[in-house]
Motif scaffolding. Sequence first.
Motif, PDB file in Angstrom:
ATOM      1  N   SER A 327      43.086  43.359  36.720  1.00  0.00           N
ATOM      2  CA  SER A 327      42.865  42.309  37.717  1.00  0.00           C
ATOM      3  C   SER A 327      41.933  41.230  37.160  1.00  0.00           C
ATOM      4  O   SER A 327      41.813  40.141  37.725  1.00  0.00           O
ATOM      5  N   LEU A 386      45.134  39.973  43.107  1.00  0.00           N
ATOM      6  CA  LEU A 386      43.869  40.363  43.717  1.00  0.00           C
ATOM      7  C   LEU A 386      44.071  41.256  44.936  1.00  0.00           C
ATOM      8  O   LEU A 386      43.372  42.248  45.107  1.00  0.00           O
ATOM      9  N   TRP A 387      45.037  40.910  45.794  1.00  0.00           N
ATOM     10  CA  TRP A 387      45.241  41.710  47.008  1.00  0.00           C
ATOM     11  C   TRP A 387      45.636  43.149  46.674  1.00  0.00           C
ATOM     12  O   TRP A 387      45.270  44.096  47.382  1.00  0.00           O
TER      13      TRP A 387
END
Length: 422
Positions: A327, A386-387
Amino acid sequence: MGSALEKPRLFPERQTFLWFVALFILLVTLRLAFLYSNYQEFIAKPFYYTTATVLTAYEKTKKGKRYKVLKLKNEEGLTFYTTSHRKENFNHKRLRLQIFPNESIKFTDYLGTFYVKSKIKHQEKLPTTVKDRLLNGVAMQHQNSDLASFYNAIFFATPLSSTLREKVALLGVSHLVALSGFHLGILWTLVYGLLLLLYRPLQQHYFPYRHALFDVGVVAMGILGLYVWFVGFPPSLLRSYAMVLIGWAVLLIGIELLSFTFLVSVFLLLGLAFPSLLVSLGFWLSVAGVFYIFLLLQYTKTWNKWLITLVVIPLGIFVLMLPVVHSIFGVTSAYQLLSPLLSILFIAFYPLAMLAHLLGYGDVFDTSLMGLFSLPTQSVESFLPLWTVVGYIGLSIVAIWHRKVFYIVLGFSIFYGVYLFL
């Protein structure tokens, strides 16, 4: 009978732990509010003078023009970057600067590292220190500058050369080069083990009533503390030292050590003592690594200890950290699959490399290392949204209490690993 032998918890009651967390969150908030007030004063000034030590200096080129990028730390404890078009060598110097802060410096930058324009008013060469002699002594044992950079990084937390940093990332072993709890764990085992060998005969003859964990532990913690200070308090190493120190104290008291309340307690204590850690990416990745070690141990603690040490932890951490790491860092190479094996080999390599350098044979592994670093030649960029990683971390926290959720987390990380490398 079994429950009677269990060690007491750090916080016997959940309510006590929640009050502890609430108190420290309040204290950390107050500390940050005080620092924010200092930050506002800092950016409000059109300029001010400061004296700073050059941590690193390297050359860059932009639009055909060369300039120096300097990383400095001033007497007030601020760490910042600035640039200079001067041609002289700034390494190992102390500078008197006029700096020009402004609102482009965010509060998080102020806590960590920020860029500020400056004018150099005066410079002086720093006296040669013991660390300088050791760094030079290590470098002199290697013909290749990248290898000298590698060894000085794993021994003294100095920055890697840019070319080697890329190769290390492609191999997925950045955690082996940046000093962290992994290195401190090896050093603790060596220092404590060697001191215990010397202590046992004396204890048996002269003071059998003494507690070895306390006596040897005090000396070992003192030696490791000096080492952490000597290399400049890297965030991940500082976190690790605090965990070892508190963990040693907890063992002396006889309280359960491997618990998530212990991890949260150390995190809050460090956040209060060193707020700059809260904006350190290395610190957060280090905390994440320890969290997943604890999570693995929680569900495998009845397994064979050697299997846990040599297989479960190296392979499990590699797999479980993949979504977190990707990420932030997108670099992906098939050679990163070697990371668990290299992590295991590093346990023996690290003390042997130290001994070899002490004896003047530091180049003994150079051929093998050059071959290893030359393996990866290309990579691809692959980021996890990101989610997705937020959901993954959320499920990981829930997995503390639910085994089935842990299997879901593990399954997702394995699936993601297959997607990355196949």
